[in-house]
Design an enzyme around this catalytic site. Structure first.
Site, PDB file in Angstrom:
ATOM      1  CB  VAL A   1       2.221   2.219   4.436  1.00 51.23           C
ATOM      2  CG1 VAL A   1       2.187   0.730   4.114  1.00 51.23           C
ATOM      3  CG2 VAL A   1       1.862   2.455   5.905  1.00 51.23           C
ATOM      4  CB  CYS A   2       3.887   0.677   0.293  1.00 48.55           C
ATOM      5  SG  CYS A   2       4.238  -0.244  -1.220  1.00 48.55           S
TER       6      CYS A   2
END
Length: 217
Positions: free
Chosen positions: A103-104
């Site tokens: 994520v990210c």
């Protein structure tokens, strides 16, 4: 319907962004027949970038295999190169995983671990250009699936990715039921959640602020 037991491991590390992990955690931990593992370099409390403290019950040495690996990002866009033992562990776990996810800016960590070469991937929009240094193919989407690797864009995109992964691990009915139960029906008050939608004056101002935060590597 019965589903096979799956182990889902969340990597925790100092300075990580809490929602990168907690958003997907709320979704995936509710799946039937899952064993959730919270792992860090050393087991114990892990302080996130906003001061929130999470608990990792396992050290890297405790976990030699998992079905799903999730790597959250960090506010300073770290690639964890100062922790080669973590990168080595990620690469080893990836070899035997069903799904490896991030994520990210967690995708930068996957890149540093050597698993993104030739892989389409995404990350936070402010550091999208860094993916190329790991041999990845930058792809501007909410989340990107390439083989068994799924990368999500900035922070909240991890929730979208988690519902998609939930459908892969079980079926769409289970995933949709989870979405309904969590009442995940975003209706943001402002239409400024991406650099393509936000006013350019805001985009430029934030880009300058993040330039000091996301220092070049």
């Amino acid at each position: 319907m019965e589903f096979p037991i799956r182990r889902i491991s969340f990597l925790f590390y100092e300075g990580m962004t809490a929602l990168d992990a907690i958003g997907p955690y709320e979704v995936l931990s509710r799946l039937p027949e899952v064993i959730v593992q919270r792992v860090s370099l050393k087991k114990g409390p892990v302080r996130c970038c906003t001061g929130l403290t999470l608990m990792a019950e396992h050290s890297l040495a405790d976990i030699s295999h998992t079905d799903v690996l999730l790597i959250p990002g960090a506010g300073n866009a770290t690639a964890l190169r100062e922790f080669p033992e973590i990168l080595t562990w990620i690469k080893k776990i990836h070899e035997g995983s069903l799904w490896t996810t991030s994520v990210c800016t967690g995708s930068l960590i996957l890149g540093a671990a050597g698993v993104l070469s030739g892989v389409k991937a995404t990350t936070h929009w402010a550091v999208m250009n860094r993916l190329e240094q790991w041999g990845a193919i930058p792809t501007q989407k909410r989340f990107v699936e390439d083989g068994k690797i799924i990368t999500a864009a900035g922070v909240s995109a991890g929730i979208d990715m988690a519902f998609y992964l939930a459908g892969k691990l079980t079926d769409e009915t289970v995933a949709q039921s989870l979405q309904l139960g969590l009442e995940y029906d975003p209706e943001p008050p402002f239409n400024s959640g991406s650099p393509d939608k936000a006013p350019q004056v805001i985009v430029q101002a934030l880009r300058e602020r993040l330039k000091n935060k996301f220092e070049p590597e």
